[in-house]
Design a protein around this motif. Structure first.
Motif, PDB file in Angstrom:
ATOM      1  N   ASN A  22      28.981  45.423  42.974  1.00 41.06           N
ATOM      2  CA  ASN A  22      29.563  44.133  42.592  1.00 41.06           C
ATOM      3  C   ASN A  22      28.503  43.105  42.184  1.00 41.06           C
ATOM      4  OD1 ASN A  22      28.832  44.016  45.434  1.00 41.06           O
ATOM      5  ND2 ASN A  22      29.865  42.056  45.500  1.00 41.06           N
ATOM      6  N   ASN A  59      33.729  32.049  39.344  1.00 41.75           N
ATOM      7  CA  ASN A  59      34.934  32.677  39.898  1.00 41.75           C
ATOM      8  C   ASN A  59      35.078  34.009  39.185  1.00 41.75           C
ATOM      9  OD1 ASN A  59      35.837  30.565  41.643  1.00 41.75           O
ATOM     10  ND2 ASN A  59      36.408  29.422  39.819  1.00 41.75           N
ATOM     11  N   ILE A  60      34.991  35.092  39.945  1.00 42.01           N
ATOM     12  CA  ILE A  60      34.971  36.426  39.352  1.00 42.01           C
ATOM     13  C   ILE A  60      36.093  37.278  39.947  1.00 42.01           C
ATOM     14  CG2 ILE A  60      33.238  37.217  41.020  1.00 42.01           C
ATOM     15  CD1 ILE A  60      32.024  38.919  38.744  1.00 42.01           C
ATOM     16  N   ASN A  61      36.734  38.040  39.080  1.00 45.75           N
ATOM     17  CA  ASN A  61      37.793  38.957  39.486  1.00 45.75           C
ATOM     18  C   ASN A  61      37.375  40.370  39.101  1.00 45.75           C
ATOM     19  OD1 ASN A  61      39.860  36.939  40.299  1.00 45.75           O
ATOM     20  ND2 ASN A  61      39.687  36.358  38.153  1.00 45.75           N
ATOM     21  N   PHE A  62      37.385  41.270  40.070  1.00 44.20           N
ATOM     22  CA  PHE A  62      37.051  42.663  39.829  1.00 44.20           C
ATOM     23  C   PHE A  62      38.355  43.418  39.581  1.00 44.20           C
ATOM     24  CE2 PHE A  62      33.815  40.794  42.551  1.00 44.20           C
ATOM     25  CZ  PHE A  62      32.661  41.094  41.843  1.00 44.20           C
ATOM     26  N   ARG A  63      38.495  43.980  38.385  1.00 42.48           N
ATOM     27  CA  ARG A  63      39.755  44.613  37.973  1.00 42.48           C
ATOM     28  C   ARG A  63      39.724  46.139  38.036  1.00 42.48           C
ATOM     29  NH1 ARG A  63      43.075  40.223  38.114  1.00 42.48           N
ATOM     30  NH2 ARG A  63      42.182  38.518  36.944  1.00 42.48           N
ATOM     31  N   GLN A  89      34.034  31.320  29.631  1.00 42.75           N
ATOM     32  CA  GLN A  89      34.894  32.413  30.080  1.00 42.75           C
ATOM     33  C   GLN A  89      34.282  33.725  29.618  1.00 42.75           C
ATOM     34  OE1 GLN A  89      38.718  31.206  28.460  1.00 42.75           O
ATOM     35  NE2 GLN A  89      39.305  30.412  30.467  1.00 42.75           N
ATOM     36  N   GLN A  91      34.485  38.222  29.995  1.00 46.10           N
ATOM     37  CA  GLN A  91      35.130  39.464  30.415  1.00 46.10           C
ATOM     38  C   GLN A  91      34.129  40.592  30.214  1.00 46.10           C
ATOM     39  OE1 GLN A  91      38.573  39.922  27.888  1.00 46.10           O
ATOM     40  NE2 GLN A  91      39.922  39.062  29.455  1.00 46.10           N
ATOM     41  N   VAL A 102      35.947  43.316  34.626  1.00 45.77           N
ATOM     42  CA  VAL A 102      35.710  42.066  35.351  1.00 45.77           C
ATOM     43  C   VAL A 102      36.061  40.913  34.429  1.00 45.77           C
ATOM     44  CG1 VAL A 102      33.835  40.548  36.148  1.00 45.77           C
ATOM     45  CG2 VAL A 102      33.858  42.917  36.848  1.00 45.77           C
ATOM     46  N   ASP A 103      36.618  39.846  34.984  1.00 45.74           N
ATOM     47  CA  ASP A 103      36.711  38.597  34.236  1.00 45.74           C
ATOM     48  C   ASP A 103      36.176  37.478  35.114  1.00 45.74           C
ATOM     49  OD1 ASP A 103      39.166  37.109  35.483  1.00 45.74           O
ATOM     50  OD2 ASP A 103      39.942  39.106  35.032  1.00 45.74           O
ATOM     51  N   ALA A 104      35.602  36.459  34.468  1.00 44.47           N
ATOM     52  CA  ALA A 104      34.972  35.392  35.235  1.00 44.47           C
ATOM     53  C   ALA A 104      35.036  34.072  34.488  1.00 44.47           C
ATOM     54  CB  ALA A 104      33.512  35.744  35.512  1.00 44.47           C
TER      55      ALA A 104
END
Length: 137
Positions: A22, A59-63, A89, A91, A102-104
């Motif tokens: 990560n 702010n990060i999202n692990f997809r 933004q 990705q 990932v998007d952030a």
């Protein structure tokens, strides 16, 4: 302008679970931001005016996991300009697909390098950043 930065997943990106660690995604995103900045008009203005840029929030999202040998792309665009901060933004996608890894949302400030304080985004600086924003649409 949205930029696309290629990344190939190498062995040193992988953790003991056989996918990208990560923390490595932060490095991928940083590479994408540097590439984005290098493509912008008049970026030398920032480099020669005692101004710097500092990330203040991510702010990060692990997809989905990314795995050894996969080819990724980091998509980067300036999305919003505020009074003292702006939002990029990003990705990370599997190259050639719409699969989001990932998007952030990355908030940054422009700093006066001598005083180490955020500056108001105004004048030539704001004009320059608006060009980055318009070219992202």
């Amino acid at each position: 302008m949205q930029t696309r930065t290629p990344i190939k997943v190498r062995g040193y990106h992988i953790d003991l679970y056989s996918h990208v660690n990560n923390a490595r995604y932060l490095e991928f995103l940083e590479e994408g931001r540097w590439h984005f900045l290098e493509q912008q008009p008049e970026i030398d203005y920032l480099m020669t005016s005692d101004l710097g840029m500092a990330v203040v929030n991510i702010n990060i999202n692990f997809r989905r996991g990314a795995f050894m040998g996969e080819e990724l792309e980091v998509l980067t665009k300036l999305a919003k300009i505020g009074n003292k901060s702006a939002l990029i933004q990003q990705q990370v996608v599997l190259k050639g697909t719409e699969t989001i890894i990932v998007d952030a949302d990355v908030t940054f400030v422009v700093t006066d390098q001598k005083n180490q304080k955020a500056v108001v985004l105004e004048g030539k600086l704001l004009e320059l950043m608006r060009q980055w924003l318009i070219s992202a649409e």
